[in-house]
Write a protein that holds these residues in place. Sequence first.
Motif, PDB file in Angstrom:
ATOM      1  N   THR B 317       3.339 -21.033  18.641  1.00  0.00           N
ATOM      2  CA  THR B 317       2.112 -20.969  19.454  1.00  0.00           C
ATOM      3  C   THR B 317       2.044 -22.172  20.381  1.00  0.00           C
ATOM      4  OG1 THR B 317       1.193 -20.436  17.292  1.00  0.00           O
ATOM      5  CG2 THR B 317      -0.311 -20.342  19.181  1.00  0.00           C
ATOM      6  N   GLU B 318       2.290 -23.350  19.799  1.00  0.00           N
ATOM      7  CA  GLU B 318       2.223 -24.574  20.605  1.00  0.00           C
ATOM      8  C   GLU B 318       3.238 -24.525  21.746  1.00  0.00           C
ATOM      9  OE1 GLU B 318       0.803 -27.721  17.148  1.00  0.00           O
ATOM     10  OE2 GLU B 318       2.941 -27.360  17.505  1.00  0.00           O
ATOM     11  N   ALA B 319       4.451 -24.068  21.421  1.00  0.00           N
ATOM     12  CA  ALA B 319       5.490 -24.005  22.454  1.00  0.00           C
ATOM     13  C   ALA B 319       5.048 -23.077  23.580  1.00  0.00           C
ATOM     14  CB  ALA B 319       6.806 -23.533  21.855  1.00  0.00           C
ATOM     15  N   GLY B 320       4.414 -21.926  23.204  1.00  0.00           N
ATOM     16  CA  GLY B 320       3.937 -20.979  24.216  1.00  0.00           C
ATOM     17  C   GLY B 320       2.890 -21.617  25.113  1.00  0.00           C
ATOM     18  N   VAL B 321       1.899 -22.300  24.493  1.00  0.00           N
ATOM     19  CA  VAL B 321       0.834 -22.949  25.272  1.00  0.00           C
ATOM     20  C   VAL B 321       1.440 -24.000  26.195  1.00  0.00           C
ATOM     21  CG1 VAL B 321      -1.216 -24.405  25.120  1.00  0.00           C
ATOM     22  CG2 VAL B 321      -0.914 -22.530  23.510  1.00  0.00           C
ATOM     23  N   ASP B 324       3.356 -22.383  29.125  1.00  0.00           N
ATOM     24  CA  ASP B 324       2.402 -21.803  30.071  1.00  0.00           C
ATOM     25  C   ASP B 324       1.799 -22.884  30.954  1.00  0.00           C
ATOM     26  OD1 ASP B 324       2.669 -19.246  29.476  1.00  0.00           O
ATOM     27  OD2 ASP B 324       0.771 -18.988  28.385  1.00  0.00           O
ATOM     28  N   ALA B 325       1.325 -23.954  30.301  1.00  0.00           N
ATOM     29  CA  ALA B 325       0.663 -25.029  31.041  1.00  0.00           C
ATOM     30  C   ALA B 325       1.622 -25.631  32.059  1.00  0.00           C
ATOM     31  CB  ALA B 325       0.156 -26.101  30.082  1.00  0.00           C
ATOM     32  N   ARG B 326       2.900 -25.810  31.644  1.00  0.00           N
ATOM     33  CA  ARG B 326       3.870 -26.404  32.554  1.00  0.00           C
ATOM     34  C   ARG B 326       4.104 -25.481  33.751  1.00  0.00           C
ATOM     35  NH1 ARG B 326       8.953 -26.399  29.821  1.00  0.00           N
ATOM     36  NH2 ARG B 326       8.867 -24.301  30.678  1.00  0.00           N
ATOM     37  N   ASP B 327       4.241 -24.160  33.459  1.00  0.00           N
ATOM     38  CA  ASP B 327       4.473 -23.208  34.549  1.00  0.00           C
ATOM     39  C   ASP B 327       3.310 -23.219  35.527  1.00  0.00           C
ATOM     40  OD1 ASP B 327       6.797 -22.631  33.383  1.00  0.00           O
ATOM     41  OD2 ASP B 327       6.190 -20.703  32.512  1.00  0.00           O
ATOM     42  N   TYR B 328       2.069 -23.232  34.984  1.00  0.00           N
ATOM     43  CA  TYR B 328       0.896 -23.244  35.871  1.00  0.00           C
ATOM     44  C   TYR B 328       0.848 -24.520  36.695  1.00  0.00           C
ATOM     45  CZ  TYR B 328      -1.344 -18.968  34.355  1.00  0.00           C
ATOM     46  OH  TYR B 328      -1.634 -17.658  34.154  1.00  0.00           O
ATOM     47  N   ALA B 329       1.137 -25.661  36.048  1.00  0.00           N
ATOM     48  CA  ALA B 329       1.101 -26.932  36.780  1.00  0.00           C
ATOM     49  C   ALA B 329       2.089 -26.897  37.938  1.00  0.00           C
ATOM     50  CB  ALA B 329       1.412 -28.090  35.842  1.00  0.00           C
ATOM     51  N   GLU B 330       3.296 -26.359  37.667  1.00  0.00           N
ATOM     52  CA  GLU B 330       4.304 -26.263  38.730  1.00  0.00           C
ATOM     53  C   GLU B 330       3.834 -25.336  39.837  1.00  0.00           C
ATOM     54  OE1 GLU B 330       7.928 -25.172  36.794  1.00  0.00           O
ATOM     55  OE2 GLU B 330       8.207 -27.194  35.967  1.00  0.00           O
ATOM     56  N   ARG B 331       3.213 -24.210  39.421  1.00  0.00           N
ATOM     57  CA  ARG B 331       2.747 -23.245  40.414  1.00  0.00           C
ATOM     58  C   ARG B 331       1.687 -23.868  41.318  1.00  0.00           C
ATOM     59  NH1 ARG B 331      -0.479 -18.120  38.640  1.00  0.00           N
ATOM     60  NH2 ARG B 331      -1.845 -18.482  40.423  1.00  0.00           N
ATOM     61  N   TYR B 332       0.740 -24.605  40.718  1.00  0.00           N
ATOM     62  CA  TYR B 332      -0.322 -25.217  41.525  1.00  0.00           C
ATOM     63  C   TYR B 332       0.260 -26.212  42.517  1.00  0.00           C
ATOM     64  CZ  TYR B 332      -3.503 -23.224  38.081  1.00  0.00           C
ATOM     65  OH  TYR B 332      -4.171 -22.373  37.269  1.00  0.00           O
ATOM     66  N   THR B 333       1.246 -27.012  42.035  1.00  0.00           N
ATOM     67  CA  THR B 333       1.872 -27.986  42.941  1.00  0.00           C
ATOM     68  C   THR B 333       2.519 -27.267  44.114  1.00  0.00           C
ATOM     69  OG1 THR B 333       2.409 -29.194  40.948  1.00  0.00           O
ATOM     70  CG2 THR B 333       3.411 -29.981  42.966  1.00  0.00           C
ATOM     71  N   ARG B 334       3.245 -26.184  43.781  1.00  0.00           N
ATOM     72  CA  ARG B 334       3.965 -25.444  44.823  1.00  0.00           C
ATOM     73  C   ARG B 334       2.988 -24.846  45.830  1.00  0.00           C
ATOM     74  NH1 ARG B 334       6.959 -22.936  41.117  1.00  0.00           N
ATOM     75  NH2 ARG B 334       5.674 -21.068  41.223  1.00  0.00           N
ATOM     76  N   GLU B 335       1.916 -24.228  45.325  1.00  0.00           N
ATOM     77  CA  GLU B 335       0.971 -23.578  46.231  1.00  0.00           C
ATOM     78  C   GLU B 335       0.250 -24.595  47.096  1.00  0.00           C
ATOM     79  OE1 GLU B 335      -1.464 -20.731  44.192  1.00  0.00           O
ATOM     80  OE2 GLU B 335       0.306 -19.622  43.521  1.00  0.00           O
ATOM     81  N   ALA B 336      -0.086 -25.759  46.488  1.00  0.00           N
ATOM     82  CA  ALA B 336      -0.743 -26.807  47.273  1.00  0.00           C
ATOM     83  C   ALA B 336       0.189 -27.285  48.379  1.00  0.00           C
ATOM     84  CB  ALA B 336      -1.142 -27.971  46.373  1.00  0.00           C
ATOM     85  N   MET B 379      -0.835 -30.037  28.261  1.00  0.00           N
ATOM     86  CA  MET B 379       0.526 -30.336  27.787  1.00  0.00           C
ATOM     87  C   MET B 379       0.530 -31.576  26.893  1.00  0.00           C
ATOM     88  SD  MET B 379       2.366 -29.605  31.411  1.00  0.00           S
ATOM     89  CE  MET B 379       3.932 -30.380  31.120  1.00  0.00           C
ATOM     90  N   ASN B 380      -0.162 -32.619  27.351  1.00  0.00           N
ATOM     91  CA  ASN B 380      -0.191 -33.855  26.564  1.00  0.00           C
ATOM     92  C   ASN B 380      -0.881 -33.649  25.231  1.00  0.00           C
ATOM     93  OD1 ASN B 380       1.232 -35.701  28.054  1.00  0.00           O
ATOM     94  ND2 ASN B 380      -0.495 -36.123  29.409  1.00  0.00           N
ATOM     95  N   GLU B 381      -1.964 -32.846  25.256  1.00  0.00           N
ATOM     96  CA  GLU B 381      -2.749 -32.620  24.038  1.00  0.00           C
ATOM     97  C   GLU B 381      -1.906 -31.858  23.005  1.00  0.00           C
ATOM     98  OE1 GLU B 381      -5.593 -33.932  23.560  1.00  0.00           O
ATOM     99  OE2 GLU B 381      -6.067 -32.945  21.651  1.00  0.00           O
ATOM    100  N   VAL B 382      -1.237 -30.791  23.452  1.00  0.00           N
ATOM    101  CA  VAL B 382      -0.421 -29.986  22.528  1.00  0.00           C
ATOM    102  C   VAL B 382       0.672 -30.856  21.904  1.00  0.00           C
ATOM    103  CG1 VAL B 382       1.314 -28.151  22.469  1.00  0.00           C
ATOM    104  CG2 VAL B 382      -0.847 -27.785  23.650  1.00  0.00           C
ATOM    105  N   ARG B 383       1.323 -31.629  22.767  1.00  0.00           N
ATOM    106  CA  ARG B 383       2.422 -32.459  22.279  1.00  0.00           C
ATOM    107  C   ARG B 383       1.897 -33.541  21.339  1.00  0.00           C
ATOM    108  NH1 ARG B 383       6.357 -35.177  26.620  1.00  0.00           N
ATOM    109  NH2 ARG B 383       4.597 -36.582  26.764  1.00  0.00           N
ATOM    110  N   GLY B 384       0.751 -34.121  21.711  1.00  0.00           N
ATOM    111  CA  GLY B 384       0.163 -35.175  20.880  1.00  0.00           C
ATOM    112  C   GLY B 384      -0.195 -34.658  19.500  1.00  0.00           C
ATOM    113  N   ARG B 385      -0.793 -33.447  19.446  1.00  0.00           N
ATOM    114  CA  ARG B 385      -1.181 -32.894  18.142  1.00  0.00           C
ATOM    115  C   ARG B 385       0.032 -32.633  17.271  1.00  0.00           C
ATOM    116  NH1 ARG B 385      -5.867 -28.435  19.298  1.00  0.00           N
ATOM    117  NH2 ARG B 385      -7.319 -29.877  20.289  1.00  0.00           N
TER     118      ARG B 385
END
Lengths: 309, 422
Positions: B317-321, B324-336, B379-385
């Motif tokens: 579950t954590e890996a999925g979250v 996802d977060a990484r893909d979205y972050a990349e997408r937002y950077t690209r679109e911006a 991403m940081n939160e999931v990894r931290g937990r």
Amino acid sequence: MRVLYCGVIAVCVALASASLAQERLRVVTTTTDLRSLVDAVGGERVDVTSIVPANVDAEEYQPKPSDALRLKDTRVVVRVGLDYDLWFDRLLAQATLSQSNVHGIWRGGPGYVDASANLAILDIRGASVGPSDGHAHGSGNPHHWLDPKNADIITGNILEVLARVDPQNSPYYEANRIAFLQRLEAKIGEWTAKLAPLQSRPIIAYHNDWAYFARRFRLNFAGFIEQRPGVPPSPSHLAELIRVMREQNVRIVVRQPYEPEKDTRFLADKAGAKIVLLAGSVGGLPGARDYISLFDANVAALLAAQESQ
Amino acid sequence: MTDAVALLWPPFLVALCLIGIHAYFGIQVLARKVIFVDLALAQIAALGATVAFMLGHPTQSAATYGYSLGFTLFAALLLAYTRAWSSRVPQEALIGVIYVVAAAAAILLIDRAPQGAEHLKQILTGNILTTGASELWSIVPLYAAIGILHFALRKHLTEARSWFWEFVFYATFGVVVTSSVALAGVLLVFSFLIIPAMIGVLYADTLARQLALGWAVGIFASALGLAASFAFDLPTGATMVCTFGAALAVAGAIRPFLRGGARGAMQGAATAARWALALVLVASALQLMIAPRAEQPLLNALEYAMPALRSAYLNSTEAGVYDDARDYAERYTREADQLNVSEARSRAEGEALDDFAVQRISSFLKSYGEMRKGEEFVMNEVRGRARERVRWALGAVLLVAGIAIAPGVVTRCFSFYRIHGM
């Protein structure tokens, strides 16, 4: 008897004008451009000074002790915002802490104007580095005053605060602003017509100061020598610029008087272009005495370079 | 490629000239133990140019050069005269004082002048990339003349018994430094001066051999630095300084192998490396166990190199979250980025965007920035937990590995056990 009357009247006038002079609202701005805009709105009822001298890079300004003293009895402060004059935050904090008669000019206070508020900001990338009010504002390109249309909103921001701090004079400020904007509107038409021949000609600039100017007058800034402030260009970047300049036949390289001459000269010589000095701020060129003549001087400099080719 | 060569060969020739004279002066400077004298002389020359500027002389006039030269000669006199002024205080202290006072005095002078600070900056921050044939014409005769002078007077200048010969040394050195700092900047000139000379002195005994070695290393490091700055799109001066630093590091590291028997050196190096690795592992283990949510440089670096490592401690579950977060972050950077590019293009090309459209784009860009920050927080939160969950197990593994790698610890424990445990 008549002499006595005249004497009494003269004394009354002198006293009244003295008290009027004392009542002039003290305003401090960070840059000369904002000083000129406050002057346009406040007219003779404000006493406005700016901190950064003309032709000094405002992003790297280091405040002096006299700058903190200057904020004493100041009722309104005006800054550029968008992380352009970050040092102003520390100056304000220091002045409020160390002096008792500094009122209402702290960040967000009733006498505080962030000129960039409500403007359409260009080149937003990444996050702001300055202290923020909880939102992550992307900092964006801070040279917003170089679009003369933005003066509409900037003087609006100034008017709002002047009217709040000095409500008695608000009709006067409002009338001043409208008269100034009408004068500016006519000038914008004139500048647009004059710059029309340059619209199809690409230009290289030393630093990305000209985004707003380019957008308003539809000029094509095809590249910049310095990509990050303070970092000299890499050879591959220079090679790419030279290629672009030869390919698109760029004839004009723009720099501000305080930007390094050597690197600009090197690039211009390589591609056979002409260097044009433009003022990024009021006082940057001898002719740029106020906000309107700033654009007059820049338009004239660009036209002179265009016509000499 | 031809672009690169056309752009890089003039600065390379300038670098050759600068190394030619500075490696020699560097050996002399090392022998005199006045390492930072070039900074002091360059700053004094800048002060002279500032005084000329304040008196109204144009930047590149004979008068300005005269003022610079006058100030440099005065400093040379001071340095020569104070060579043996006190056995209690090293001359390096005086050199430091000259440097800071000259720098501060120039700031005070320039404070009232428009463009003053920029003027001062331009004297002291040359850019070797934008130098070329015209600069070569002015420095080659000057450096050659000074080189010949030093060769002719080598007996007096290297021994420097009287203060007069010291003065001649510092005066000529000052003239060289003043013109080279204007071309290449303070940092690069200091590297040209000290690093080839250090390597030469490390490996050779006679002046001729030291010079030859210094020149060879300097030329190689300059070529490497210029090439790297082109290949990796980096500022030239700073890249060259770092390649010079790397050359010194390599020269220092291989010296024990050449001088004191390869075997002993190898063993020494292995012990040092094991201790360093052991310390890093133990410190990381403690950091993970005490503060699992804090920055974990070792784990971050390993995950950056091998992203698969992350799946070792994230559950599905954590890996999925996380992904996802990484893909979205990349997408937002690209679109911006796309939005920024199309807005910038619309300034001059095609239909102009009205203020309302630009306002909308700028608020979109701000939202993209905030959304990307949000995803990075996830991403940081999931990894931290996940790290918090595995901190004891993973920390113990790192700790044991660290202790095992440290030289001598395991064998010592083993022998302790054999003596007392039996």
